[in-house]
Design an enzyme around this catalytic site. Sequence first.
Site, PDB file in Angstrom:
ATOM      1  CB  CYS A   1      -4.566   7.199   6.232  1.00 52.13           C
ATOM      2  SG  CYS A   1      -3.568   7.651   7.833  1.00 52.13           S
TER       3      CYS A   1
ATOM      4  CD  GLN B   1      -2.633   1.557   2.367  1.00 55.03           C
ATOM      5  OE1 GLN B   1      -2.208   1.549   3.393  1.00 55.03           O
ATOM      6  NE2 GLN B   1      -4.140   1.202   2.354  1.00 55.03           N
TER       7      GLN B   1
END
Length: 323
Positions: free
Chosen positions: A98, A68
């Site tokens: 996030c 990622q």
Amino acid sequence: MKILDFDSQVFLAPMAGITDKPMRKLVHSFGGGNIFSEMVAINALERKNPKTTRIADVRDEPYPVIVQLVGYDEAMFADSAKLAEDLGAHSIDINMGCPVKKIVNNNSGSYLSRNILQASKIITSVVKATSLNVSVKFRLGWDHDHINAVEFAQMCQDSGASFITVHGRTRSDFYSGLADWETIAKVKNSVKIPVVGNGDVVDAKSAKLMLEQTQVDAVMVGRAALGAPWIISQIDSYLKKGTEPQKITIEQIKKTLLTHIKELRDYYGDRTALALSRKYVCWYCKGLHNAKQFREQYVKTTDFDTAFDVIDDYFNFDGEIKQ
Ligand SMILES: Cc1cc2nc3c(=O)[nH]c(=O)nc-3n(C[C@H](O)[C@H](O)[C@H](O)COP(=O)(O)O)c2cc1C
């Protein structure tokens, strides 16, 4: 719908500071499931920062690792995707979920839910740069007044993503409240590419429930794997064969904790491993008898000899089990 070449309907979630090589090895050692890396910062990877390069390097892992990436600039993303490909990534995931301030303040992570144009540019650029498949992980939206997961999912599809993961919370929720599976179902309904549902899958039963309620193609498990790396393969076996998860004995918990610590030592060296092992000890003994005293004793240890004595002293009971 099958997701890429994965044969499992369960994914270990990307978790910064957690799904490092030691954790991935451990999860894999229990059996099935698909495995994400921690998030990797593209600016550091592009600069060839040694620590970041090491995080992204999965070449010696004999199972596929989805690496990622997190960042903002589409050109830097493209370069980083190529670097990650050279470092052995099975496929590339783009972090657009996030919620952490440091990330969001750099217009990255979940901030991209507010800048769909830039999000699309990033995906297009990464898809063009690498021969690997590209996926995207995102949340429902910025906050409850700005839920845009359906529009965002369609943008991911139109920009060339191979699959998406939707975490059923907004940025403003961080990790609180229940994940909204209804909106995950709406997302699944709105795109043709496979969808992974994420949020509040904690065991085999809740995994099955999410698949049934939302019709997603697979589920992703994050926090429930902390101190319970066996959970991914348990869910995998349950979904594939209906195998009821076996109870985990105290002896198995001890053995797994010791293996985890060994992997941490091999990878990070003793000093860092001892510091990191403290959080794992807390998770592995969660809910067990006299866990508080054990944790208090363990965090005071300053070398592994003493740490192992404390572990031996503690894990000398049986009868208590957890799943
Ligand atoms: C300690 C921790 C670190 C995380 N780091 C990442 C990360 O690096 N990338 C990411 O996309 N999500 C990250 N997440 C979010 C998880 O991948 C997942 O979306 C979230 O925990 C919800 O799933 P759960 O309810 O199964 O825990 C992190 C979560 C935790 C608890």
